[in-house]
Design a protein around this motif. Sequence first.
Motif, mmCIF file in Angstrom:
data_model
loop_
_atom_site.group_PDB
_atom_site.id
_atom_site.type_symbol
_atom_site.label_atom_id
_atom_site.label_comp_id
_atom_site.label_asym_id
_atom_site.label_seq_id
_atom_site.Cartn_x
_atom_site.Cartn_y
_atom_site.Cartn_z
ATOM 1 N N LEU A 12 -14.299 7.496 -5.636
ATOM 2 C CA LEU A 12 -14.647 6.306 -6.215
ATOM 3 C C LEU A 12 -13.918 5.213 -5.743
ATOM 4 N N VAL A 13 -12.456 5.328 -5.677
ATOM 5 C CA VAL A 13 -11.703 4.450 -5.256
ATOM 6 C C VAL A 13 -11.633 4.272 -3.587
ATOM 7 N N LEU A 14 -11.968 5.737 -3.046
ATOM 8 C CA LEU A 14 -11.679 5.491 -1.449
ATOM 9 C C LEU A 14 -12.974 4.865 -0.950
ATOM 10 N N ARG A 15 -13.998 5.234 -1.726
ATOM 11 C CA ARG A 15 -15.344 4.521 -0.966
ATOM 12 C C ARG A 15 -15.407 3.111 -1.218
ATOM 13 N N THR A 16 -14.867 2.487 -2.288
ATOM 14 C CA THR A 16 -14.757 1.244 -2.772
ATOM 15 C C THR A 16 -13.974 0.640 -1.662
ATOM 16 N N LEU A 17 -12.767 1.192 -1.631
ATOM 17 C CA LEU A 17 -11.853 0.441 -0.416
ATOM 18 C C LEU A 17 -12.399 0.475 0.782
ATOM 19 N N ALA A 18 -12.950 1.656 1.380
ATOM 20 C CA ALA A 18 -13.397 1.742 2.626
ATOM 21 C C ALA A 18 -14.407 0.550 3.076
ATOM 22 N N VAL A 19 -15.219 0.367 1.931
ATOM 23 C CA VAL A 19 -16.339 -0.746 2.245
ATOM 24 C C VAL A 19 -15.640 -2.009 2.202
ATOM 25 N N THR A 20 -14.817 -2.445 1.283
ATOM 26 C CA THR A 20 -14.265 -3.566 0.826
ATOM 27 C C THR A 20 -13.103 -4.166 2.120
ATOM 28 N N VAL A 21 -12.292 -3.120 2.350
ATOM 29 C CA VAL A 21 -11.168 -3.458 3.421
ATOM 30 C C VAL A 21 -11.814 -3.662 4.808
ATOM 31 N N PHE A 22 -12.732 -2.709 5.109
ATOM 32 C CA PHE A 22 -13.319 -2.686 6.611
ATOM 33 C C PHE A 22 -14.174 -4.179 6.571
ATOM 34 N N VAL A 23 -14.943 -4.287 5.901
ATOM 35 C CA VAL A 23 -15.737 -5.740 5.713
ATOM 36 C C VAL A 23 -14.903 -6.900 5.809
ATOM 37 N N ALA A 24 -13.480 -6.980 5.180
ATOM 38 C CA ALA A 24 -12.630 -8.101 5.194
ATOM 39 C C ALA A 24 -11.987 -8.083 6.319
ATOM 40 N N GLY A 25 -11.654 -6.865 6.956
ATOM 41 C CA GLY A 25 -11.136 -7.007 8.403
ATOM 42 C C GLY A 25 -11.939 -7.482 9.245
ATOM 43 N N LEU A 26 -13.024 -6.812 9.266
ATOM 44 C CA LEU A 26 -13.859 -7.378 10.112
ATOM 45 C C LEU A 26 -14.253 -8.754 10.138
ATOM 46 N N ALA A 27 -14.451 -9.386 8.885
ATOM 47 C CA ALA A 27 -14.567 -10.898 8.833
ATOM 48 C C ALA A 27 -13.572 -11.420 9.415
ATOM 49 N N LEU A 28 -12.087 -11.263 9.175
ATOM 50 C CA LEU A 28 -11.105 -11.840 9.814
ATOM 51 C C LEU A 28 -10.923 -11.759 11.212
ATOM 52 N N SER A 29 -11.393 -10.774 11.770
ATOM 53 C CA SER A 29 -11.254 -10.570 13.386
ATOM 54 C C SER A 29 -12.389 -11.686 13.912
ATOM 55 N N VAL A 58 0.548 -7.367 5.130
ATOM 56 C CA VAL A 58 -0.348 -6.676 4.778
ATOM 57 C C VAL A 58 -0.852 -6.605 3.217
ATOM 58 N N GLY A 59 0.121 -6.455 2.403
ATOM 59 C CA GLY A 59 0.080 -6.061 0.941
ATOM 60 C C GLY A 59 -0.459 -7.545 0.680
ATOM 61 N N ALA A 60 -0.057 -8.672 0.970
ATOM 62 C CA ALA A 60 -0.418 -10.068 0.407
ATOM 63 C C ALA A 60 -2.057 -9.954 0.774
ATOM 64 N N GLU A 61 -2.236 -9.797 2.095
ATOM 65 C CA GLU A 61 -3.698 -9.683 2.677
ATOM 66 C C GLU A 61 -4.429 -9.009 1.641
ATOM 67 N N LEU A 62 -3.914 -7.716 1.169
ATOM 68 C CA LEU A 62 -4.868 -6.831 0.059
ATOM 69 C C LEU A 62 -4.852 -7.594 -1.422
ATOM 70 N N GLY A 63 -4.087 -8.159 -1.452
ATOM 71 C CA GLY A 63 -3.979 -8.996 -2.746
ATOM 72 C C GLY A 63 -5.226 -10.107 -2.779
ATOM 73 N N ILE A 64 -5.099 -10.901 -1.685
ATOM 74 C CA ILE A 64 -6.327 -11.669 -1.745
ATOM 75 C C ILE A 64 -7.647 -10.953 -1.772
ATOM 76 N N VAL A 65 -7.761 -10.015 -1.070
ATOM 77 C CA VAL A 65 -9.045 -9.215 -0.783
ATOM 78 C C VAL A 65 -9.215 -8.578 -2.225
ATOM 79 N N PHE A 66 -8.625 -8.014 -2.976
ATOM 80 C CA PHE A 66 -8.765 -7.550 -4.199
ATOM 81 C C PHE A 66 -9.121 -8.599 -5.208
ATOM 82 N N LEU A 67 -8.419 -9.521 -5.145
ATOM 83 C CA LEU A 67 -8.779 -10.762 -6.334
ATOM 84 C C LEU A 67 -10.017 -11.292 -6.071
ATOM 85 N N LEU A 68 -10.600 -11.452 -4.793
ATOM 86 C CA LEU A 68 -11.904 -12.036 -4.632
ATOM 87 C C LEU A 68 -13.071 -11.007 -4.696
#
Length: 403
Positions: free
Chosen positions: A220-237, A61-71
């Motif tokens: 700021l961190v929590l809101r940005t993470l909320a949108v980014t990780v949620f959309v990335a997870g939805l896309a992957l699903s 999961v940490g590796a997946e988050l690495g891809i998400v943050f870089l992109l």
Amino acid sequence: MADLLLELGVLFVAVAAVGAIANRINQSVIPFYIVVGMALSQYVIGRTDLPYVTESEVVTVGAELGIVFLLFFLGLEFNLDRLLEKRTQITTAGTIDLLINFGVGFLLGLALFRSLLPAFLTAGIVYISSSAVITKSLIDMGWIANSEAEPMLGTLVFEDLVIAVYLAVTTAIVLGGGSLEAAAFDVAIALGFILALLVLVYAGTDLFKALVDTDSKEFLVLRTLAVTVFVAGLALSLGVSEAVAAFFVGMAFSSLGHDEVERIERTLEPLRDAFAAIFFFWIGLVTDPLLFGDVLVLIAVAVAVTTPTKLVSGYLGGRVFDLGPRRSTRVALGMTTRGEFSLIIAALAISGAQAGTFPTDLANTINAFAVGYVLVMAILGTTLMQYSAPFERFVVSRLSPSE
């Protein structure tokens, strides 16, 4: 839990140590992270009966988050207006890249495996550059604000859109035993989701302004993470690349203006770098060097054939963006790196073997080939960027002596 926490601690100690070494000798940290991940894996230190770092869910999961943050950060550098403004150059450079590298990759796959589906997989593996590795290298080397970054980022955008469709088609064919109907359905879902993200980028500026309208770094961190990780997870699903989704989210935030983008970057940069380190460590962690023995010739042939093709397409891409020989050479050198998407394509073959829709021996061969190829190209690409100066001087002396 104690074992997982200890393994994660070992991971961070390892990447911190090799990162310090790389910084001391003025080298890119990326190959160091990959190699130390391999050294601490079950395939190297684990074979000596010493404790090793496992491919646990935490690391994965940490590796997946690495891809998400870089992109996500890549998207911050490339807003929609800029994308549309440069659409002709991006399309031209991306098409050159696709025709040269996918075409050569398909012919190479036919020559190596003598079958259409493995050739199609090989074409994808050698075509797609690594958005994660290249973005990290651009940031580390300070090229991200230079003119050579634009054709590189533009071509990566084009590649990521192509690969989103490619992965949908390939997944359906490999796992579905060749069902074109399933492939068409998955492609429709992928394109629909990408279109929805484009609408979000275009029309969601007010929403994103409201999200960052806070003086609290925590919120700021929590809101940005909320949108980014949620959309990335939805896309992957839905079978869409999480990297592509994260890129579009970053592009949506980029519409807020320079000051807000700079604040987001400054606040989230430590998170990006920490999870990026886990991603590159993970590449090494899942790599069994003993598998390379049977595919060394395949890897050597692929490296020898596809490095020049990326150099040519990258250089031409720089020229499409009206860059001179020196900057175009930087584009060419930077685009040689392969990475995460190539590994995802290889993993499809393994999934097909597990599902009984793809020959097991062939799947293992393709996977070993892809991992070895990615490792070589990741190290080669970052090294070429690190030592670009002599290549730049050589090209300029031949093509533009007065520059």
